[in-house]
Design an enzyme around this catalytic site. Structure first.
Site, PDB file in Angstrom:
ATOM      1  CB  CYS A   1      -6.125  -0.945   5.422  1.00 55.22           C
ATOM      2  SG  CYS A   1      -4.636  -1.630   5.375  1.00 55.22           S
TER       3      CYS A   1
ATOM      4  CG  HIS B   1      -2.121  -1.018   1.248  1.00 58.55           C
ATOM      5  ND1 HIS B   1      -3.203  -0.977   2.038  1.00 58.55           N
ATOM      6  CD2 HIS B   1      -2.609  -1.560   0.402  1.00 58.55           C
ATOM      7  CE1 HIS B   1      -3.911  -2.503   2.018  1.00 58.55           C
ATOM      8  NE2 HIS B   1      -3.478  -1.972   0.683  1.00 58.55           N
TER       9      HIS B   1
ATOM     10  CB  CYS C   1      -1.638   0.669   5.767  1.00 58.63           C
ATOM     11  SG  CYS C   1      -0.934   0.056   4.836  1.00 58.63           S
TER      12      CYS C   1
ATOM     13  CD  GLU D   1      -1.737   4.314   3.140  1.00 54.10           C
ATOM     14  OE1 GLU D   1      -1.430   3.716   2.416  1.00 54.10           O
ATOM     15  OE2 GLU D   1      -3.421   4.217   3.798  1.00 54.10           O
TER      16      GLU D   1
HETATM   17 ZN   LIG Z   1      -3.095  -0.200   3.573  1.00 56.04          ZN
END
Ligand SMILES: [Zn+2]
Length: 164
Positions: free
Chosen positions: A108, A82, A111, A84
């Site tokens: 999420c 992801h 993250c 981040e």
């Molecule tokens: Zn994430």
């Protein structure tokens, strides 16, 4: 007598700048369904890192799957990093303690863990289309417990155009 030259007044705000950079980073994503970008900023408004969602280095965008359904090993979820986490891992300059992360989608839970552990203290998110899902609820629980502040970016409606 010299004429007084005043500064421009239509310059972009810090928030517009950093969310704009996060959005620009998202345009690098090869994911056909979801493009997310992130931008990490320190207390002096210096950009320290950026990231977008994609496969790890060395894992080909053309060979790994972009599918969302099917056998786990045939979906992107097993492989994608992801935005981040990429932004956090992309930074090799030292500590991210007390930094702020601008992200185009609410982080999420995975993250959120990385954000907390890296020392980032503030999350500014744009969209929150998965609000209410277990992942986002877990993310909020984690950040609330860890004292990470999060708030939604308020769009100004300003349209920025860049010729590249
Ligand atoms: Zn994430």
């Amino acid at each position: 007598m010299g004429q007084i030259i005043k500064k421009r007044t239509d310059y972009i705000s810090w928030d517009e700048y950093f969310m704009g950079v996060a959005k620009l980073a998202s345009l690098r994503s090869k994911d056909p369904n979801s493009q997310v970008g992130a931008c990490i900023v320190d207390a002096d408004n210096k950009i320290l890192s950026m990231g977008y969602n994609g496969f790890p280095r060395g894992c080909s965008d053309d060979e790994f799957p972009w599918a969302r359904e099917g056998d786990t090993l045939e979906t992107k979820y097993a492989y994608v990093t992801h935005s981040e986490l990429n932004a956090i891992l992309n930074y090799r300059g030292g500590s991210l303690e007390n930094c702020k992360i601008y992200v185009t989608l609410f982080p999420c839970n995975e993250c959120a863990k990385a954000i907390i552990q890296s020392g980032i203290k503030t999350v500014v998110f744009a969209e929150n289309k998965y609000d209410g899902t277990p992942s986002v609820e877990a993310s909020k629980k984690l950040m609330n417990a860890a004292g990470v502040r999060y708030y939604q970016y308020q769009p100004t409606g300003k349209k920025l155009e860049i010729n590249v």
